[in-house]
Design a protein around this motif. Structure first.
Motif, PDB file in Angstrom:
ATOM      1  N   LEU A   6       4.838   0.326  -0.385  1.00 22.62           N
ATOM      2  CA  LEU A   6       5.371   0.307  -1.750  1.00 22.62           C
ATOM      3  C   LEU A   6       5.792   1.724  -2.159  1.00 22.62           C
ATOM      4  O   LEU A   6       6.893   1.928  -2.695  1.00 22.62           O
ATOM      5  CB  LEU A   6       4.302  -0.245  -2.702  1.00 22.62           C
ATOM      6  N   LYS A   9       9.015   2.710  -0.441  1.00 20.24           N
ATOM      7  CA  LYS A   9      10.191   2.089  -1.060  1.00 20.24           C
ATOM      8  C   LYS A   9      10.607   2.877  -2.301  1.00 20.24           C
ATOM      9  O   LYS A   9      11.798   3.117  -2.524  1.00 20.24           O
ATOM     10  CB  LYS A   9       9.893   0.637  -1.461  1.00 20.24           C
ATOM     11  N   LEU A  10       9.617   3.267  -3.108  1.00 20.63           N
ATOM     12  CA  LEU A  10       9.924   4.028  -4.324  1.00 20.63           C
ATOM     13  C   LEU A  10      10.545   5.380  -3.975  1.00 20.63           C
ATOM     14  O   LEU A  10      11.468   5.839  -4.642  1.00 20.63           O
ATOM     15  CB  LEU A  10       8.665   4.241  -5.173  1.00 20.63           C
ATOM     16  N   GLU A  13      14.205   4.910  -3.061  1.00 25.01           N
ATOM     17  CA  GLU A  13      15.048   4.568  -4.210  1.00 25.01           C
ATOM     18  C   GLU A  13      15.138   5.691  -5.237  1.00 25.01           C
ATOM     19  O   GLU A  13      15.997   5.655  -6.114  1.00 25.01           O
ATOM     20  CB  GLU A  13      14.485   3.327  -4.916  1.00 25.01           C
ATOM     21  N   ASN A  14      14.196   6.620  -5.166  1.00 23.75           N
ATOM     22  CA  ASN A  14      14.167   7.710  -6.148  1.00 23.75           C
ATOM     23  C   ASN A  14      14.160   9.068  -5.461  1.00 23.75           C
ATOM     24  O   ASN A  14      13.157   9.780  -5.493  1.00 23.75           O
ATOM     25  CB  ASN A  14      12.916   7.570  -7.036  1.00 23.75           C
ATOM     26  N   HIS A  16      15.208  11.776  -6.250  1.00 19.84           N
ATOM     27  CA  HIS A  16      14.946  12.915  -7.135  1.00 19.84           C
ATOM     28  C   HIS A  16      13.450  13.120  -7.383  1.00 19.84           C
ATOM     29  O   HIS A  16      13.051  14.109  -7.991  1.00 19.84           O
ATOM     30  CB  HIS A  16      15.679  12.721  -8.466  1.00 19.84           C
ATOM     31  N   LEU A  17      12.624  12.153  -6.935  1.00 21.14           N
ATOM     32  CA  LEU A  17      11.176  12.303  -7.114  1.00 21.14           C
ATOM     33  C   LEU A  17      10.539  12.715  -5.788  1.00 21.14           C
ATOM     34  O   LEU A  17      10.973  12.288  -4.725  1.00 21.14           O
ATOM     35  CB  LEU A  17      10.547  10.979  -7.578  1.00 21.14           C
ATOM     36  N   GLU A  21       4.935  12.512  -6.328  1.00 23.21           N
ATOM     37  CA  GLU A  21       5.162  11.901  -7.656  1.00 23.21           C
ATOM     38  C   GLU A  21       5.184  10.385  -7.553  1.00 23.21           C
ATOM     39  O   GLU A  21       4.626   9.682  -8.401  1.00 23.21           O
ATOM     40  CB  GLU A  21       6.471  12.419  -8.261  1.00 23.21           C
ATOM     41  N   ARG A  24       1.762   9.150  -7.287  1.00 22.76           N
ATOM     42  CA  ARG A  24       1.045   9.218  -8.565  1.00 22.76           C
ATOM     43  C   ARG A  24       1.460   8.097  -9.511  1.00 22.76           C
ATOM     44  O   ARG A  24       0.635   7.570 -10.257  1.00 22.76           O
ATOM     45  CB  ARG A  24       1.256  10.588  -9.233  1.00 22.76           C
ATOM     46  N   VAL A  25       2.744   7.734  -9.492  1.00 22.49           N
ATOM     47  CA  VAL A  25       3.200   6.643 -10.359  1.00 22.49           C
ATOM     48  C   VAL A  25       2.463   5.350  -9.977  1.00 22.49           C
ATOM     49  O   VAL A  25       1.944   4.639 -10.843  1.00 22.49           O
ATOM     50  CB  VAL A  25       4.735   6.435 -10.265  1.00 22.49           C
ATOM     51  N   VAL A  26       2.378   5.096  -8.668  1.00 24.72           N
ATOM     52  CA  VAL A  26       1.688   3.887  -8.195  1.00 24.72           C
ATOM     53  C   VAL A  26       0.206   3.945  -8.578  1.00 24.72           C
ATOM     54  O   VAL A  26      -0.365   2.964  -9.062  1.00 24.72           O
ATOM     55  CB  VAL A  26       1.877   3.707  -6.665  1.00 24.72           C
TER      56      VAL A  26
END
Lengths: 96, 101
Positions: A6, A9-10, A13-14, A16-17, A21, A24-26
């Protein structure tokens, strides 16, 4: 899919992160749910489902080995209920 | 127990405050997490989130049910359902926090 998949995948798709980071979002996502349940409150994610803490009453049980009867004290468990919309999508997939 | 219900908005707010992404970006990434989880589950694959729990799909056999109001037998067809099993970490945290000594 694992938590690491997961996060990956993030990351893709991101761009710029940073990977840290995304991780940490997850972590914040699941920690928010956990802390809400710890506070005795409910989390509702429309279209996905809801998480609630549920009380399990104290009950009498028996040690199957010794036959000794014991009391299992009251406890609280995390409970998830699937949203109707998601339940439908999951069930319909097998029928199409 | 608290009456307040936490929603996407609260999770988005936590991401916004702790990571420092814009609100729009925070909202988008939170939505993406949910989308990845649901699309994986719809395909029939399980989602394992260490420290939190496992979401998996259970295939239920057809069975006879009963309408509790009319007492009539109703067939329940085979279906696929989503199951969540909390990890021991989550179970212990929730039980530990809510059980009074």
């Amino acid at each position: 899919m694992l938590k690491s998949d997961l996060i990956e995948k993030l990351e893709l798709e991101n761009p710029h992160l940073s990977p840290a980071e995304c991780e940490r979002v997850v972590a914040i996502f699941f920690e928010s749910i956990t802390q809400t349940l710890e506070a005795g409150a409910r989390v509702e994610l429309r279209g996905f489902g809801s998480f609630t803490p549920r009380r399990r009453k104290a009950r009498a049980a028996r040690n199957p080995k010794t036959g000794e009867s014991i009391t299992i004290p009251e406890k609280f468990v995390p409970f998830f209920r699937t949203a109707k919309a998601l339940a439908k999508k999951i069930d319909n997939f097998s029928k199409t | 127990m608290s009456e307040y219900t936490v929603t996407r908005a609260d999770i988005i707010d936590a991401v916004y405050k702790e990571i420092g992404l814009s609100r729009t970006e925070s909202a988008l990434i939170v939505e993406t997490i949910l989308t990845h989880i649901t699309t994986t589950l719809i395909k029939g694959e399980e989602v394992k989130l260490s420290g939190f729990g496992v979401f998996d799909i259970r295939v239920k056999q057809p069975r006879m049910g009963r309408n509790p109001k009319t007492g009539r037998d109703v067939p329940i067809s085979a279906r696929r359902v989503l199951r969540f099993r909390a990890s021991n970490i989550l179970k212990n945290r929730v039980n530990g926090a809510l059980t009074k000594e």
